[in-house]
Design a protein around this motif. Structure first.
Motif, PDB file in Angstrom:
ATOM      1  N   ASN A 153      25.339  65.212  50.248  1.00 49.18           N
ATOM      2  CA  ASN A 153      24.375  64.261  50.825  1.00 49.18           C
ATOM      3  C   ASN A 153      23.202  63.946  49.894  1.00 49.18           C
ATOM      4  O   ASN A 153      22.158  63.466  50.356  1.00 49.18           O
ATOM      5  CB  ASN A 153      23.833  64.790  52.163  1.00 49.18           C
ATOM      6  N   ASP A 154      23.377  64.154  48.597  1.00 49.57           N
ATOM      7  CA  ASP A 154      22.307  63.911  47.619  1.00 49.57           C
ATOM      8  C   ASP A 154      22.449  62.492  47.067  1.00 49.57           C
ATOM      9  O   ASP A 154      23.199  62.249  46.117  1.00 49.57           O
ATOM     10  CB  ASP A 154      22.399  64.951  46.490  1.00 49.57           C
ATOM     11  N   VAL A 155      21.732  61.559  47.656  1.00 46.44           N
ATOM     12  CA  VAL A 155      21.865  60.149  47.272  1.00 46.44           C
ATOM     13  C   VAL A 155      21.321  59.909  45.875  1.00 46.44           C
ATOM     14  O   VAL A 155      21.844  59.066  45.130  1.00 46.44           O
ATOM     15  CB  VAL A 155      21.153  59.251  48.302  1.00 46.44           C
ATOM     16  N   ALA A 156      20.302  60.657  45.466  1.00 49.56           N
ATOM     17  CA  ALA A 156      19.735  60.492  44.119  1.00 49.56           C
ATOM     18  C   ALA A 156      20.773  60.865  43.059  1.00 49.56           C
ATOM     19  O   ALA A 156      20.924  60.161  42.053  1.00 49.56           O
ATOM     20  CB  ALA A 156      18.481  61.345  43.965  1.00 49.56           C
ATOM     21  N   GLN A 157      21.475  61.966  43.277  1.00 49.56           N
ATOM     22  CA  GLN A 157      22.499  62.345  42.297  1.00 49.56           C
ATOM     23  C   GLN A 157      23.661  61.360  42.316  1.00 49.56           C
ATOM     24  O   GLN A 157      24.243  61.049  41.270  1.00 49.56           O
ATOM     25  CB  GLN A 157      22.997  63.764  42.545  1.00 49.56           C
ATOM     26  N   LEU A 158      24.015  60.877  43.501  1.00 52.57           N
ATOM     27  CA  LEU A 158      25.043  59.841  43.585  1.00 52.57           C
ATOM     28  C   LEU A 158      24.655  58.641  42.738  1.00 52.57           C
ATOM     29  O   LEU A 158      25.460  58.138  41.937  1.00 52.57           O
ATOM     30  CB  LEU A 158      25.233  59.424  45.042  1.00 52.57           C
ATOM     31  N   ALA A 159      23.424  58.163  42.884  1.00 55.36           N
ATOM     32  CA  ALA A 159      22.972  56.999  42.125  1.00 55.36           C
ATOM     33  C   ALA A 159      23.001  57.272  40.630  1.00 55.36           C
ATOM     34  O   ALA A 159      23.365  56.393  39.834  1.00 55.36           O
ATOM     35  CB  ALA A 159      21.570  56.605  42.569  1.00 55.36           C
ATOM     36  N   SER A 160      22.639  58.497  40.241  1.00 56.54           N
ATOM     37  CA  SER A 160      22.655  58.856  38.829  1.00 56.54           C
ATOM     38  C   SER A 160      24.067  58.800  38.258  1.00 56.54           C
ATOM     39  O   SER A 160      24.290  58.315  37.146  1.00 56.54           O
ATOM     40  CB  SER A 160      22.070  60.262  38.655  1.00 56.54           C
ATOM     41  N   LEU A 161      25.045  59.273  39.027  1.00 58.44           N
ATOM     42  CA  LEU A 161      26.437  59.230  38.568  1.00 58.44           C
ATOM     43  C   LEU A 161      26.949  57.796  38.510  1.00 58.44           C
ATOM     44  O   LEU A 161      27.697  57.422  37.589  1.00 58.44           O
ATOM     45  CB  LEU A 161      27.315  60.073  39.492  1.00 58.44           C
ATOM     46  N   LEU A 162      26.553  56.981  39.470  1.00 60.53           N
ATOM     47  CA  LEU A 162      26.982  55.581  39.470  1.00 60.53           C
ATOM     48  C   LEU A 162      26.368  54.801  38.313  1.00 60.53           C
ATOM     49  O   LEU A 162      26.923  53.785  37.880  1.00 60.53           O
ATOM     50  CB  LEU A 162      26.616  54.917  40.802  1.00 60.53           C
ATOM     51  N   ASP A 163      25.224  55.264  37.824  1.00 61.61           N
ATOM     52  CA  ASP A 163      24.556  54.603  36.696  1.00 61.61           C
ATOM     53  C   ASP A 163      25.334  54.739  35.392  1.00 61.61           C
ATOM     54  O   ASP A 163      25.159  53.939  34.468  1.00 61.61           O
ATOM     55  CB  ASP A 163      23.156  55.200  36.478  1.00 61.61           C
ATOM     56  N   LYS A 164      26.170  55.755  35.299  1.00 61.55           N
ATOM     57  CA  LYS A 164      26.872  56.018  34.041  1.00 61.55           C
ATOM     58  C   LYS A 164      27.928  54.935  33.805  1.00 61.55           C
ATOM     59  O   LYS A 164      28.554  54.449  34.747  1.00 61.55           O
ATOM     60  CB  LYS A 164      27.514  57.411  34.069  1.00 61.55           C
ATOM     61  N   PRO A 165      28.124  54.532  32.537  1.00 55.61           N
ATOM     62  CA  PRO A 165      29.080  53.459  32.240  1.00 55.61           C
ATOM     63  C   PRO A 165      30.485  53.780  32.737  1.00 55.61           C
ATOM     64  O   PRO A 165      30.935  54.926  32.681  1.00 55.61           O
ATOM     65  CB  PRO A 165      29.047  53.384  30.704  1.00 55.61           C
ATOM     66  N   CYS A 166      31.154  52.756  33.248  1.00 52.29           N
ATOM     67  CA  CYS A 166      32.523  52.907  33.743  1.00 52.29           C
ATOM     68  C   CYS A 166      33.281  51.634  33.397  1.00 52.29           C
ATOM     69  O   CYS A 166      32.833  50.533  33.711  1.00 52.29           O
ATOM     70  CB  CYS A 166      32.529  53.153  35.255  1.00 52.29           C
ATOM     71  N   ASP A 167      34.440  51.787  32.748  1.00 53.06           N
ATOM     72  CA  ASP A 167      35.212  50.623  32.329  1.00 53.06           C
ATOM     73  C   ASP A 167      35.847  49.890  33.509  1.00 53.06           C
ATOM     74  O   ASP A 167      36.082  48.677  33.443  1.00 53.06           O
ATOM     75  CB  ASP A 167      36.310  51.044  31.348  1.00 53.06           C
ATOM     76  N   SER A 184      25.786  65.183  59.278  1.00 52.25           N
ATOM     77  CA  SER A 184      26.144  63.779  59.062  1.00 52.25           C
ATOM     78  C   SER A 184      25.700  63.294  57.694  1.00 52.25           C
ATOM     79  O   SER A 184      24.684  63.756  57.156  1.00 52.25           O
ATOM     80  CB  SER A 184      25.489  62.902  60.139  1.00 52.25           C
ATOM     81  N   ALA A 185      26.449  62.361  57.143  1.00 50.25           N
ATOM     82  CA  ALA A 185      26.079  61.743  55.873  1.00 50.25           C
ATOM     83  C   ALA A 185      25.037  60.656  56.108  1.00 50.25           C
ATOM     84  O   ALA A 185      25.094  59.943  57.120  1.00 50.25           O
ATOM     85  CB  ALA A 185      27.302  61.131  55.202  1.00 50.25           C
ATOM     86  N   PRO A 186      24.076  60.489  55.182  1.00 50.33           N
ATOM     87  CA  PRO A 186      23.119  59.371  55.268  1.00 50.33           C
ATOM     88  C   PRO A 186      23.801  58.083  54.807  1.00 50.33           C
ATOM     89  O   PRO A 186      23.570  57.591  53.698  1.00 50.33           O
ATOM     90  CB  PRO A 186      21.995  59.807  54.329  1.00 50.33           C
ATOM     91  N   LEU A 187      24.635  57.537  55.661  1.00 50.05           N
ATOM     92  CA  LEU A 187      25.518  56.444  55.257  1.00 50.05           C
ATOM     93  C   LEU A 187      24.764  55.194  54.835  1.00 50.05           C
ATOM     94  O   LEU A 187      25.205  54.479  53.927  1.00 50.05           O
ATOM     95  CB  LEU A 187      26.493  56.109  56.392  1.00 50.05           C
ATOM     96  N   ALA A 188      23.647  54.902  55.478  1.00 47.71           N
ATOM     97  CA  ALA A 188      22.893  53.702  55.106  1.00 47.71           C
ATOM     98  C   ALA A 188      22.412  53.799  53.665  1.00 47.71           C
ATOM     99  O   ALA A 188      22.537  52.838  52.880  1.00 47.71           O
ATOM    100  CB  ALA A 188      21.713  53.510  56.058  1.00 47.71           C
ATOM    101  N   ASP A 189      21.873  54.945  53.278  1.00 51.32           N
ATOM    102  CA  ASP A 189      21.390  55.125  51.909  1.00 51.32           C
ATOM    103  C   ASP A 189      22.543  55.179  50.909  1.00 51.32           C
ATOM    104  O   ASP A 189      22.447  54.632  49.800  1.00 51.32           O
ATOM    105  CB  ASP A 189      20.563  56.405  51.805  1.00 51.32           C
ATOM    106  N   ILE A 190      23.629  55.822  51.298  1.00 45.90           N
ATOM    107  CA  ILE A 190      24.792  55.906  50.406  1.00 45.90           C
ATOM    108  C   ILE A 190      25.394  54.520  50.183  1.00 45.90           C
ATOM    109  O   ILE A 190      25.736  54.152  49.053  1.00 45.90           O
ATOM    110  CB  ILE A 190      25.836  56.875  50.991  1.00 45.90           C
TER     111      ILE A 190
END
Length: 385
Positions: A153-167, A184-190
């Motif tokens: 449920n760590d949205v900040a870490q999720l965003a950090s991983l999504l920031d990394k380049p992906c082909d 429960s997951a914070p679905l709105a933020d995710i």
């Protein structure tokens, strides 16, 4: 090491760690009570959260379906196993949950595996909550895509991983309500984080559908979120079995071409589809709302009664109320102590949960009475003295 030596060594290791899984034969186990060896137990291990598996209207619908269609579907939905009962259920689910399409699967495990296998390529990345269900993480690890897991449920870490380049493309994976912690997951933020990065969100709402949200529409609806891919399963709050994927028209057509679980598996019996339609009619009715309110009252009573116990209580507000005990042998001993008092609970141990977090996975249902919760609390307090 031979095949047999490898098997024996793995079993010995599980036994030594008090982690060996054993099935228990019961005479009945889905309702308020469970019977084993002619002894009756109050059942706190059932996922039948609304108590619908025993509802007469659902039983009658299955019987009527069996009389009309027989007890099996006769084949894959791509051959002859897609009936008017299946079509009606898919259309009902799509309309109710607000998606263009719904596709039925024989189980939630199969639905998750099919989705991830069909959608991902070697250039893609899957970013999954670390505590996502085994069906999701196994499918991701077996897929050609890169798998990265973010802290629960760590949205900040999720965003950090999504920031990394992906082909390729990125798929965010999580659950609505987590099966072992009950939170429960914070679905709105995710979902917001996924959308900012042009990613799709897959939510497995096995433990939310029927139980949470307006009309029981689940975790996403309760947070006003519409993920691109929604998996709902029918073996928990719905009281039956099976699953569905909610998605767009194009994704549904794509899955019909490439989802091997759909193409090569016998479809659910039409009678089951009719029982499911009856279950969803109840879930949407005053009956469903009354049962959700009853379940909420049980959850409040339980949580108020365990505050002084020497166990860790999770942040769950769901029907899943785990008591984290710690070591495997302690969890097993506590479960056995409760069973001796006529209360059926299950000890969950690694590798299902992280090492050192063995627990009693208690599940409350609308079928329980307030007196059942009181008896459970009294037994827990007595066992902890």
């Amino acid at each position: 090491m031979t095949w047999q030596q490898r098997i024996d060594a793995a079993l010995d290791a599980r036994r030594a760690a008090d982690a060996l899984r054993v099935r228990t034969t019961v005479e009945n186990g889905a309702g308020r009570f469970l019977t084993r060896d002619q002894r009756r137990y109050c059942n706190f291990s059932s996922n039948d959260y609304l108590g619908l598996s025993q509802h007469p209207a659902i039983i009658r619908a299955w019987q009527q379906g069996a009389e009309q269609y027989g007890v099996g579907s006769g084949g894959s939905g791509h051959v002859s196993g897609y009936t008017t009962a299946h079509q009606a259920l898919e259309e009902h689910l799509a309309d109710w949950l607000g998606y263009p399409r719904a596709l039925l699967f024989i189980s939630g495990f199969a639905a998750n595996q099919a989705l991830i296998a069909a959608l991902t390529d070697k250039t893609d990345r899957i970013v999954a909550d670390r505590l996502s269900h085994a069906s999701l993480l196994e499918a991701a690890s077996h897929s050609p895509a890169q798998l990265r897991r973010f802290a629960h449920n760590d949205v900040a870490q999720l965003a950090s991983l999504l920031d990394k380049p992906c082909d390729g493309q990125q798929l965010v994976v999580t659950e609505g309500i987590f099966s072992m912690d009950g939170d429960s997951a914070p679905l709105a933020d995710i979902h917001a984080a996924a959308q900012r990065h042009g990613s799709w969100l897959l939510v497995d709402d096995a433990h939310g559908i029927g139980v949470t949200g307006p009309e029981g529409r689940g975790s996403a609806a309760s947070q006003s979120v519409k993920p691109e891919l929604l998996v709902v399963t029918f073996g928990k709050g719905v009281g039956v079995s099976g699953a569905a994927v909610l998605c767009s028209d194009s994704v549904a057509n794509y899955l019909l071409q490439f989802a091997r679980h759909l193409i090569y598996s016998t479809s659910m019996p039409p009678a089951q589809a009719m029982a499911l339609r009856a279950a969803f009619d109840l879930i949407r009715s005053d009956v469903g709302e009354a049962r959700r309110q009853r379940l909420a009252a049980h959850i409040h009573q339980f949580r108020a009664g365990v505050r002084d116990l020497p166990f860790e209580l999770t942040a769950s507000r769901s029907a899943i109320q785990p008591l984290i005990v710690g070591e495997n042998d302690r969890a097993l001993h506590l479960a056995q102590t409760l069973r001796e008092q006529g209360i059926w609970v299950t000890a969950i141990r690694p590798p299902t949960v992280p090492t050192g977090t063995a627990r009693l996975r208690l599940t409350l249902t609308a079928a329980h009475e307030a007196s059942d919760i009181t008896a459970l609390l009294e037994a827990l307090h007595g066992a902890s003295e």
